[in-house]
Design an enzyme around this catalytic site. Structure first.
Site, short mmCIF file in Angstrom:
data_model
loop_
_atom_site.label_atom_id
_atom_site.label_comp_id
_atom_site.label_asym_id
_atom_site.label_seq_id
_atom_site.Cartn_x
_atom_site.Cartn_y
_atom_site.Cartn_z
N ASP A 64 -10.38 -9.90 2.12
CA ASP A 64 -10.72 -11.30 1.79
C ASP A 64 -10.62 -12.47 3.11
O ASP A 64 -10.13 -11.83 3.99
CB ASP A 64 -10.07 -11.82 0.44
CG ASP A 64 -8.93 -12.15 0.42
OD1 ASP A 64 -8.10 -12.20 1.76
OD2 ASP A 64 -8.35 -12.13 -0.57
N ASN A 75 -3.95 9.23 4.10
CA ASN A 75 -2.92 8.35 4.31
C ASN A 75 -3.31 6.86 4.84
O ASN A 75 -2.50 6.04 4.69
CB ASN A 75 -1.93 8.80 5.21
CG ASN A 75 -2.74 8.93 6.71
OD1 ASN A 75 -3.25 8.07 7.25
ND2 ASN A 75 -1.60 9.70 7.48
N HIS A 82 -5.30 -5.61 -3.04
CA HIS A 82 -6.22 -5.73 -1.86
C HIS A 82 -6.65 -7.40 -1.39
O HIS A 82 -7.18 -7.67 -0.57
CB HIS A 82 -7.48 -5.28 -2.20
CG HIS A 82 -7.61 -3.88 -1.82
ND1 HIS A 82 -8.65 -2.93 -2.38
CD2 HIS A 82 -6.57 -2.89 -1.62
CE1 HIS A 82 -8.31 -1.75 -2.11
NE2 HIS A 82 -7.07 -1.38 -1.58
N ARG A 117 0.85 -1.10 -0.10
CA ARG A 117 0.03 -0.03 -0.04
C ARG A 117 0.91 1.40 0.04
O ARG A 117 0.42 2.26 -0.75
CB ARG A 117 -0.80 0.01 1.22
CG ARG A 117 -1.84 1.29 1.37
CD ARG A 117 -2.57 1.09 2.65
NE ARG A 117 -3.80 0.26 2.61
CZ ARG A 117 -4.60 0.27 3.41
NH1 ARG A 117 -4.46 0.61 4.61
NH2 ARG A 117 -5.80 -0.36 3.26
N HIS A 132 0.83 4.07 -2.70
CA HIS A 132 0.64 5.64 -2.49
C HIS A 132 1.80 6.57 -2.75
O HIS A 132 1.76 7.62 -3.46
CB HIS A 132 0.31 5.85 -0.91
CG HIS A 132 -1.15 5.58 -0.54
ND1 HIS A 132 -1.71 6.41 0.06
CD2 HIS A 132 -1.59 4.22 -0.72
CE1 HIS A 132 -2.90 5.94 0.39
NE2 HIS A 132 -2.81 4.77 -0.24
C1 LIG Z 1 -2.06 9.84 8.97
O1 LIG Z 1 -2.79 10.81 9.09
C2 LIG Z 1 -3.47 11.22 10.33
C3 LIG Z 1 -4.15 12.55 10.42
O2 LIG Z 1 -5.08 12.56 9.30
C4 LIG Z 1 -2.33 11.33 11.58
O3 LIG Z 1 -2.98 11.39 12.87
C5 LIG Z 1 -1.55 9.85 11.50
O4 LIG Z 1 -0.47 9.95 12.42
C6 LIG Z 1 -1.01 9.90 10.26
N1 LIG Z 1 -0.29 8.15 10.16
C7 LIG Z 1 0.85 8.25 9.72
C8 LIG Z 1 1.37 6.78 9.73
O5 LIG Z 1 1.76 9.22 9.52
#
Ligand SMILES: *[C@@H]1O[C@H](CO)[C@@H](O)[C@H](O)[C@H]1NC(C)=O
Ligand SMILES: *[C@@H]1O[C@H](CO)[C@@H](O)[C@H](O)[C@H]1NC(C)=O
Length: 323
Positions: free
Chosen positions: A244, A97, A194, A65, A69
């Protein structure tokens, strides 16, 4: 002995040149990019990923993933790995994210590589190789990828708008992936990633109530399966539902789930609901070898999206920080 090694070396070299021709590589990428400057790069990354997955098999999904991204936002340039700073909110802090994790595996591989060959292997390449190895250790196809990506110098929260949303329908997915140069079949093959992992309730709960003006629930979904999803969501937005029945195994069960109308995201089930992509889902559900073959081809292609070359990028010293 010497002659044998020499002949063997020639065969390996010929094979590498042959496989390179197959992809018509551009952007300075090549299959054997590190062969002189860091010959053990592949092995170091494989060992790091293997060790991490042995203690936590769910990290395979996380690595695949994360690579996806990375590539879909600003190209495969390691921008997803950058930490936010006082003056810049990075990609990884976007709500999109999607609970990305596994950064510590990339850091561990980078540390080991810096000890062997400092300043040579880019973070973007480490991530691409780690995703490839994660697929393999989870039971998926083994494949070689071109290397030589440079790390980008930009990571902005607003760029994550380029990620495909879980609410997109088949036509929208075809269009969005089409803009990036992928065919509908490649889009379905990539969605097959997925086969590993889970989705959070927040990304599918809109299917469970007030779906649209005429439906209470998403009609493309099996009603029994809708109850399973509702039960998952009773534990809150962060509760996870496996895509799955074999969440840590790379196989074609994801496509079987779509045939049973048990796809977790709207953007999963739409691949079977839509006549434009249903035939591909059926083919992959019936023929795992075909899915594996198409998946590896599509991953190689994805790994070359908007790759930074020469002075457009750098080799980061620390994957979380721009040099
Ligand atoms: C993903 O985004 C959220 C805020 O939307 C944040 O709190 C979180 O730490 C982020 N995750 C990572 C792994 O950076
Ligand atoms: C997909 O979504 C778009 C935009 O919301 C809509 O115009 C289109 O009719 C949808 N396609 C299908 C097959 O539902």
């Amino acid at each position: 002995m010497g002659i044998f090694n020499c002949v063997f070396g020639v065969i390996v070299l010929v094979n590498m040149i042959a496989s390179e021709g197959k992809y018509g590589l551009a952007n300075g990428l090549s299959m054997n990019y590190y062969i002189m400057a860091c010959p053990f790069a592949d092995g170091i990354i494989k060992n790091t990923v293997n060790r991490a997955l042995q203690s936590d098999p769910t990290l395979a999904a996380a690595l695949v993933r994360m690579h996806f991204h990375d590539c879909f936002v600003e190209g495969c340039d390691g921008s997803v790995l950058i930490d936010s700073t006082k003056d810049n909110t990075a990609e990884k802090d976007s709500p999109a994210n999607l609970s990305l994790r596994g950064y510590e595996i990339i850091d561990a591989a980078k540390d080991a590589l810096e000890r062997q060959c400092p300043g040579v292997v880019s973070c973007a390449d480490i991530l691409a190789m780690a995703a490839r190895d994660a697929v393999f250790f989870a039971g998926g196809p083994v494949y070689e990828i071109p290397k030589g990506r440079k790390d980008g110098r930009r990571s902005k929260i607003e760029d994550t708008i380029n990620l495909p949303a879980p609410t997109l329908n088949s036509s929208e997915l075809i269009r969005m992936f089409g803009q990036r140069g992928f065919t509908a079949q490649e889009m379905v093959a990539l969605s097959g990633g997925h086969t590993l992992g889970t989705a959070r309730c927040s990304s599918f709960k809109s299917r469970l109530s007030n779906f649209d003006s005429t439906h209470d629930m998403d009609p493309s979904m099996d009603t029994q399966f809708a109850r399973t999803l509702s039960k998952t969501c009773s534990a809150g937005d962060k509760a996870e539902q496996p895509f799955d029945s074999t969440r840590n195994t790379f196989d074609n069960d994801y496509f079987n789930a779509l045939q049973r109308k048990a796809g977790v995201l709207f953007s999963d089930q739409t691949l079977f609901a839509s006549p434009r992509t249903r035939g591909i889902v059926n083919a992959y559900a019936m023929n795992m070898a075909m899915f594996f073959f198409d998946f590896q081809q599509a991953m190689v292609k994805m790994g070359m999206m908007d790759v930074k070359e020469g002075s457009k990028g750098e080799v980061r010293n620390n994957c979380r920080v721009i040099n």
